[in-house]
Design a protein around this motif. Structure first.
Motif, PDB file in Angstrom:
ATOM      1  N   LEU A  44       0.828  -1.203   0.000  1.00  0.00           N
ATOM      2  CA  LEU A  44       0.000   0.000   0.000  1.00  0.00           C
ATOM      3  C   LEU A  44       0.866   1.258   0.000  1.00  0.00           C
ATOM      4  CD1 LEU A  44      -2.850   1.337   0.377  1.00  0.00           C
ATOM      5  CD2 LEU A  44      -2.413   1.232   2.824  1.00  0.00           C
ATOM      6  N   ILE A  45       1.905   1.242   0.806  1.00  0.00           N
ATOM      7  CA  ILE A  45       2.805   2.394   0.880  1.00  0.00           C
ATOM      8  C   ILE A  45       3.541   2.583  -0.441  1.00  0.00           C
ATOM      9  CG2 ILE A  45       4.866   3.300   2.030  1.00  0.00           C
ATOM     10  CD1 ILE A  45       3.923   1.799   4.562  1.00  0.00           C
ATOM     11  N   THR A  46       3.989   1.467  -1.023  1.00  0.00           N
ATOM     12  CA  THR A  46       4.699   1.528  -2.297  1.00  0.00           C
ATOM     13  C   THR A  46       3.817   2.078  -3.413  1.00  0.00           C
ATOM     14  OG1 THR A  46       6.070  -0.365  -1.663  1.00  0.00           O
ATOM     15  CG2 THR A  46       5.951   0.157  -4.020  1.00  0.00           C
ATOM     16  N   ASN A  47       2.536   1.693  -3.380  1.00  0.00           N
ATOM     17  CA  ASN A  47       1.604   2.105  -4.438  1.00  0.00           C
ATOM     18  C   ASN A  47       0.888   3.410  -4.135  1.00  0.00           C
ATOM     19  OD1 ASN A  47       2.161  -0.197  -5.987  1.00  0.00           O
ATOM     20  ND2 ASN A  47       0.687  -1.416  -4.832  1.00  0.00           N
ATOM     21  N   HIS A  48       1.405   4.142  -3.146  1.00  0.00           N
ATOM     22  CA  HIS A  48       0.893   5.480  -2.851  1.00  0.00           C
ATOM     23  C   HIS A  48      -0.573   5.470  -2.419  1.00  0.00           C
ATOM     24  CE1 HIS A  48       4.596   6.979  -4.674  1.00  0.00           C
ATOM     25  NE2 HIS A  48       4.322   6.224  -5.731  1.00  0.00           N
ATOM     26  N   GLY A  49      -0.868   4.605  -1.482  1.00  0.00           N
ATOM     27  CA  GLY A  49      -2.202   4.600  -0.924  1.00  0.00           C
ATOM     28  C   GLY A  49      -2.446   5.821  -0.063  1.00  0.00           C
ATOM     29  N   THR A  50      -3.667   5.965   0.428  1.00  0.00           N
ATOM     30  CA  THR A  50      -3.996   7.137   1.237  1.00  0.00           C
ATOM     31  C   THR A  50      -3.693   6.885   2.708  1.00  0.00           C
ATOM     32  OG1 THR A  50      -6.274   6.427   1.661  1.00  0.00           O
ATOM     33  CG2 THR A  50      -5.861   7.647  -0.384  1.00  0.00           C
ATOM     34  N   GLN A  51      -3.629   7.984   3.482  1.00  0.00           N
ATOM     35  CA  GLN A  51      -3.368   7.862   4.913  1.00  0.00           C
ATOM     36  C   GLN A  51      -4.501   7.103   5.607  1.00  0.00           C
ATOM     37  OE1 GLN A  51      -0.428   9.122   6.480  1.00  0.00           O
ATOM     38  NE2 GLN A  51      -1.186   7.721   8.057  1.00  0.00           N
ATOM     39  N   ASN A  52      -5.718   7.362   5.173  1.00  0.00           N
ATOM     40  CA  ASN A  52      -6.861   6.657   5.780  1.00  0.00           C
ATOM     41  C   ASN A  52      -6.762   5.156   5.564  1.00  0.00           C
ATOM     42  OD1 ASN A  52      -8.038   8.970   6.788  1.00  0.00           O
ATOM     43  ND2 ASN A  52      -9.344   9.294   4.987  1.00  0.00           N
ATOM     44  N   GLU A  53      -6.383   4.773   4.353  1.00  0.00           N
ATOM     45  CA  GLU A  53      -6.213   3.349   4.062  1.00  0.00           C
ATOM     46  C   GLU A  53      -5.118   2.746   4.927  1.00  0.00           C
ATOM     47  OE1 GLU A  53      -7.499   3.077  -0.658  1.00  0.00           O
ATOM     48  OE2 GLU A  53      -5.468   3.759  -0.135  1.00  0.00           O
ATOM     49  N   LEU A  54      -4.016   3.494   5.083  1.00  0.00           N
ATOM     50  CA  LEU A  54      -2.899   3.004   5.901  1.00  0.00           C
ATOM     51  C   LEU A  54      -3.316   2.857   7.361  1.00  0.00           C
ATOM     52  CD1 LEU A  54       0.068   2.284   6.302  1.00  0.00           C
ATOM     53  CD2 LEU A  54       0.570   4.726   6.517  1.00  0.00           C
ATOM     54  N   ASN A  55      -3.988   3.867   7.901  1.00  0.00           N
ATOM     55  CA  ASN A  55      -4.395   3.822   9.305  1.00  0.00           C
ATOM     56  C   ASN A  55      -5.320   2.630   9.580  1.00  0.00           C
ATOM     57  OD1 ASN A  55      -2.926   6.151   9.680  1.00  0.00           O
ATOM     58  ND2 ASN A  55      -4.705   7.520   9.636  1.00  0.00           N
ATOM     59  N   THR A  56      -6.225   2.412   8.672  1.00  0.00           N
ATOM     60  CA  THR A  56      -7.165   1.294   8.848  1.00  0.00           C
ATOM     61  C   THR A  56      -6.431  -0.047   8.889  1.00  0.00           C
ATOM     62  OG1 THR A  56      -8.931   2.503   7.714  1.00  0.00           O
ATOM     63  CG2 THR A  56      -9.160   0.106   7.844  1.00  0.00           C
ATOM     64  N   LYS A  57      -5.491  -0.218   7.981  1.00  0.00           N
ATOM     65  CA  LYS A  57      -4.756  -1.484   7.932  1.00  0.00           C
ATOM     66  C   LYS A  57      -3.815  -1.650   9.115  1.00  0.00           C
ATOM     67  CE  LYS A  57      -5.044  -2.216   2.941  1.00  0.00           C
ATOM     68  NZ  LYS A  57      -5.815  -3.457   3.092  1.00  0.00           N
ATOM     69  N   VAL A  58      -3.227  -0.549   9.598  1.00  0.00           N
ATOM     70  CA  VAL A  58      -2.329  -0.635  10.767  1.00  0.00           C
ATOM     71  C   VAL A  58      -3.141  -1.010  12.009  1.00  0.00           C
ATOM     72  CG1 VAL A  58      -0.832   0.698  12.312  1.00  0.00           C
ATOM     73  CG2 VAL A  58      -0.576   0.907   9.839  1.00  0.00           C
ATOM     74  N   GLU A  59      -4.321  -0.458  12.156  1.00  0.00           N
ATOM     75  CA  GLU A  59      -5.190  -0.826  13.285  1.00  0.00           C
ATOM     76  C   GLU A  59      -5.506  -2.312  13.260  1.00  0.00           C
ATOM     77  OE1 GLU A  59      -8.616   1.624  13.152  1.00  0.00           O
ATOM     78  OE2 GLU A  59      -7.550   3.493  13.585  1.00  0.00           O
ATOM     79  N   SER A  60      -5.755  -2.830  12.073  1.00  0.00           N
ATOM     80  CA  SER A  60      -6.030  -4.263  11.937  1.00  0.00           C
ATOM     81  C   SER A  60      -4.803  -5.088  12.278  1.00  0.00           C
ATOM     82  CB  SER A  60      -6.478  -4.554  10.503  1.00  0.00           C
ATOM     83  OG  SER A  60      -6.671  -5.930  10.310  1.00  0.00           O
ATOM     84  N   LEU A  61      -3.631  -4.597  11.864  1.00  0.00           N
ATOM     85  CA  LEU A  61      -2.380  -5.297  12.176  1.00  0.00           C
ATOM     86  C   LEU A  61      -2.137  -5.346  13.680  1.00  0.00           C
ATOM     87  CD1 LEU A  61       0.372  -6.539  11.392  1.00  0.00           C
ATOM     88  CD2 LEU A  61       1.255  -4.199  11.185  1.00  0.00           C
ATOM     89  N   GLN A  62      -2.333  -4.235  14.340  1.00  0.00           N
ATOM     90  CA  GLN A  62      -2.130  -4.165  15.794  1.00  0.00           C
ATOM     91  C   GLN A  62      -3.059  -5.144  16.515  1.00  0.00           C
ATOM     92  OE1 GLN A  62      -2.472  -0.244  17.437  1.00  0.00           O
ATOM     93  NE2 GLN A  62      -2.370  -0.936  19.557  1.00  0.00           N
ATOM     94  N   ALA A  63      -4.297  -5.216  16.041  1.00  0.00           N
ATOM     95  CA  ALA A  63      -5.254  -6.135  16.661  1.00  0.00           C
ATOM     96  C   ALA A  63      -4.803  -7.586  16.507  1.00  0.00           C
ATOM     97  CB  ALA A  63      -6.632  -5.933  16.040  1.00  0.00           C
TER      98      ALA A  63
END
Length: 536
Positions: A454-473
């Motif tokens: 996602l980071i490589t393909n220039h995703g949005t901050q909202n997309e990143l935050n959502t996925k990081v929250e899922s990772l933490q869980a």
């Protein structure tokens, strides 16, 4: 192939002799005649009529407020009482007087058709028992108009039921009509100068003149009779419309709006000239006829009643007849009024796609993909402005929908805050894989890889935050697997005697004394005695 007109049928043995026509169910003496059917209840299978032809007929049917002999002759013929012939109690009879002055059906209510006669309006029973005429549109519309406009004549007619599709749904009924060439799904659009298809649900529902589109070529075919066309040799259903398709394909009629007599007369002259060349074997027109009608529809010139010899001596009289008809049409607004909505396009789906496109921002997508949608919408709007067909518009609408799905987003230039992600990765890296369930552990590795993409393909901050929250869980839910396993007790049954047994090397064995041992014992004894002696 195109179906033929339904001509008279001769049967000497009831139900066994049938006239076979091109591409449609046979019409035989078994066909059921229905008498005195209200014309207003009969549905058309074509969307257009020739208003000038109807005007010509009416002008000869009504004179000084009364019906003429011409009216009664044609009306009785169309009802199947040709030349006054009818059957009463199984006996054939002829009444020439009533034939010329009244309706035989009205004067003789029990009059039946003879075995040699057929009503000139063939119909098919559609869904709900509704009758659909496959021929006789002009005559039926003319009689209905005279009854409504002048309160003269009759508004019922005898019909011949040639098929029963009443058990079909409306959609399947239309398919059946098309498959059997029993409907004409196209009409002349005066705005484009071409014959165009239309949706069958827009067919007129009555034999009312104002519900039909006016087709000038359908009228002109009537006035080309005798010079180029023999009506008694016409065998194809909707023949005059197919003739119009051929003539308009020549390009010779472009720009004729048919808004005045001059346009009609110009077209009349052009048509005679083209038909004369076709009859005389002109290679250009012969090839064009073959391309437009014979190859796609199986129609030949003879099926349209085109004569083998052109008779130019008939042109002058037919031109005058056309002029008189046009004058009558101009002076009869109720007849001239026509359907103007047949070719109106259904733009509902297009409007939805355009609204979706307008809600987008051009800067979010690549130039090429965005421009493709824009170009297709422009093309659709041009088609609407130029009175294009519904089929073409539907195709363009589908292309627009696909192009919207294929829009390519422009890579974002937003600088992403990856702090939380890095913290979770660092936390994960401190774990030992062997201490955790392999499936759960792998799912976390997959989630990390997904976020990195996602980071490589220039995703949005909202997309990143959502996925990081899922990772933490997922990391929070990861639990160690215990390294100490509870062994299963497989020892033999407890035996006290066993615990009391000594090792084998400690069990009492038989005493074996060797000479060496005796010597050693004796020497030890002497030594001990000596030491003891010295002490004392």
């Amino acid at each position: 192939m195109i179906t033929t007109r339904f001509s008279k049928i001769s049967a000497t043995v009831a139900g066994l002799v049938a006239a076979i026509f091109v591409g449609v169910a046979n019409v035989s003496a078994d066909n059921k005649t229905e008498y005195n059917v209200p014309i207003s209840t009969i549905h058309p299978t074509q969307a257009a009529v020739g208003k000038a032809q109807i005007a010509s007929k009416i002008s000869t049917y009504v004179e000084n407020g009364a019906l003429t002999k011409n009216y009664y002759n044609d009306f009785n013929d169309d009802n199947g009482y040709t030349n006054g012939l009818y059957s009463l109690n199984g006996v054939s009879q002829t009444d020439k007087t009533t034939y010329k002055t009244n309706s035989i059906q009205s004067v003789i209510p029990d009059a039946q058709l003879t075995n040699d006669s057929t009503a000139k309006v063939p119909v098919i029973k559609g869904p709900g028992g509704t009758l659909y005429a496959t021929d006789g549109h002009h005559g039926s519309t003319t009689y209905e108009f005279i009854k409504q406009q002048y309160n003269l004549g009759f508004d019922t007619i005898n019909v011949e039921v040639i098929a029963d599709y009443s058990s079909l749904s409306m959609a399947d009924f239309y398919k059946k009509l098309i498959a059997n060439n029993q409907v004409l799904p196209m009409a002349f659009n005066v705005k484009t100068g071409e014959y165009q298809s239309f949706s069958l649900d827009r067919l007129p529902t009555h034999m009312y003149a104002n519900e039909f589109v006016n087709d000038p070529f359908r009228s002109l075919a009537y006035f080309w009779r005798k010079s180029a066309i023999d009506k008694d040799n016409v065998t194809a259903n909707f023949a005059e419309f197919y003739l119009g398709m051929f003539l308009t394909s020549t390009g010779e009629f472009k720009g004729l709006s048919f808004e005045s007599q001059d346009y009609y007369l110009t077209a009349f002259n052009k048509g005679n000239a083209i038909l004369q060349k076709l009859i005389n074997g002109d290679t250009t027109y012969t090839a064009l006829f073959n391309k437009v009608l014979t190859i796609p529809y199986g129609v030949t010139p003879s099926m349209l009643g085109i004569q083998s010899i052109f008779d130019d001596t008939k042109i002058a009289a037919q031109r005058q007849k056309l002029t008189d008809a046009l004058t009558f049409l101009t002076n009869t607004p109720a007849l001239a009024t026509s359907n103007t909505t047949l070719f109106d396009l259904n733009t509902e789906q297009l409007t939805k796609q355009v609204a979706t496109f307008k809600a987008l921002s051009a800067s979010d997508y690549t130039k090429d993909s965005y421009q493709k949608v824009n170009d297709l919408i422009t093309k659709a709007n041009e088609l609407i402005s130029n009175n294009g067909s519904q089929t073409d518009l539907d195709n363009l609408t589908s292309q627009i929908e696909q192009a919207l799905r294929n829009l390519v987003k422009v890579p974002t230039t937003e600088i992403l805050d990856t702090t939380q992600f890095e913290q979770q990765v660092s936390r994960f890296n401190k774990l030992t894989a062997t201490q955790y369930d392999s499936t759960h552990y792998q799912s976390i590795k997959n989630a990390i890889a997904e976020i990195q993409a996602l980071i490589t393909n220039h995703g949005t901050q909202n997309e990143l935050n959502t996925k990081v929250e899922s990772l933490q869980a997922k990391i929070d839910a990861l639990k160690p697997v215990s390294s100490v396993k509870t062994a299963t007790n497989t020892s033999p049954k407890h035996n006290h005697k066993q615990h009391l047994e000594l090792p084998r090397n400690m069990v009492k064995q038989p005493i074996i004394i060797s000479p060496v041992m005796i010597v050693l014992v004796l020497m030890a004894s002497v030594s001990f005695s000596y030491k003891r002696f010295k002490l004392f």
